[in-house]
Design a protein around this motif. Structure first.
Motif, short mmCIF file in Angstrom:
data_model
loop_
_atom_site.label_atom_id
_atom_site.label_comp_id
_atom_site.label_asym_id
_atom_site.label_seq_id
_atom_site.Cartn_x
_atom_site.Cartn_y
_atom_site.Cartn_z
N CYS A 84 1.03 -1.25 -0.02
CA CYS A 84 -0.07 -0.02 0.00
C CYS A 84 0.70 1.17 -0.02
O CYS A 84 1.64 1.35 0.59
CB CYS A 84 -0.87 -0.07 1.12
SG CYS A 84 -2.25 0.96 0.99
N THR A 85 0.58 2.19 -0.91
CA THR A 85 1.27 3.33 -1.13
C THR A 85 0.66 4.53 -0.10
O THR A 85 1.10 5.78 -0.19
CB THR A 85 1.38 3.96 -2.56
OG1 THR A 85 0.06 4.05 -3.01
CG2 THR A 85 2.21 2.88 -3.20
N CYS B 89 -3.71 5.40 -2.77
CA CYS B 89 -3.21 3.99 -3.23
C CYS B 89 -4.43 3.79 -4.45
O CYS B 89 -5.56 3.67 -4.05
CB CYS B 89 -3.20 3.04 -2.33
SG CYS B 89 -3.00 1.59 -2.94
N CYS C 196 -6.03 0.37 -3.71
CA CYS C 196 -7.06 0.51 -2.44
C CYS C 196 -8.39 1.18 -2.86
O CYS C 196 -9.59 0.61 -2.75
CB CYS C 196 -6.81 1.60 -1.26
SG CYS C 196 -5.71 0.68 -0.10
ZN LIG Z 1 -3.63 0.46 -0.90
#
Ligand SMILES: [Zn+2]
Length: 105
Positions: free
Chosen positions: A42-43, A47, A50
């Motif tokens: 996850c960034t 994201c 997401c």
């Molecule tokens: Zn994410």
């Protein structure tokens, strides 16, 4: 008249089956996607994965409520068409009986 009714029924159930299958496939893929990407790198807040997971979840939720609604509407339509059909049958047999009576007299 009756064969046309039958044709329409086949078409209707065919369309219902097709739509149902498409929805099921869409749901299945959404579930698979969510399961696959659940532990992604996850960034953070922006994201894209997401966001995609959230979209998939919304899609599944929409289908779930849609399917319940669809079943409810289908049940109502089925009940109404059954009532109309039995009414038509009564009407037809009544007219035939009165016609016969008229012939006998
Ligand atoms: Zn994410």
């Amino acid at each position: 008249m009756h064969s046309a009714d039958k044709k329409q029924n086949y078409m209707r159930s065919g369309i219902a089956a097709f739509v149902g299958a498409m929805l099921l496939i869409g749901m299945l893929f959404s579930h698979i996607y969510i399961a696959n990407e659940y532990h992604h790198d996850c960034t953070g807040e922006e994201c894209p994965i997401c966001q995609c997971i959230a979209e998939c979840e919304a899609f599944i939720e929409q289908i779930s409520t849609g399917v319940i609604l669809f079943i409810a509407i289908a049940a109502v339509i089925f009940a109404v068409s059954k009532t109309v059909q039995s009414f038509k049958g009564d009407f037809l047999s009544n007219t035939l009986v009165s016609f016969k009576v008229r012939l006998n007299n």
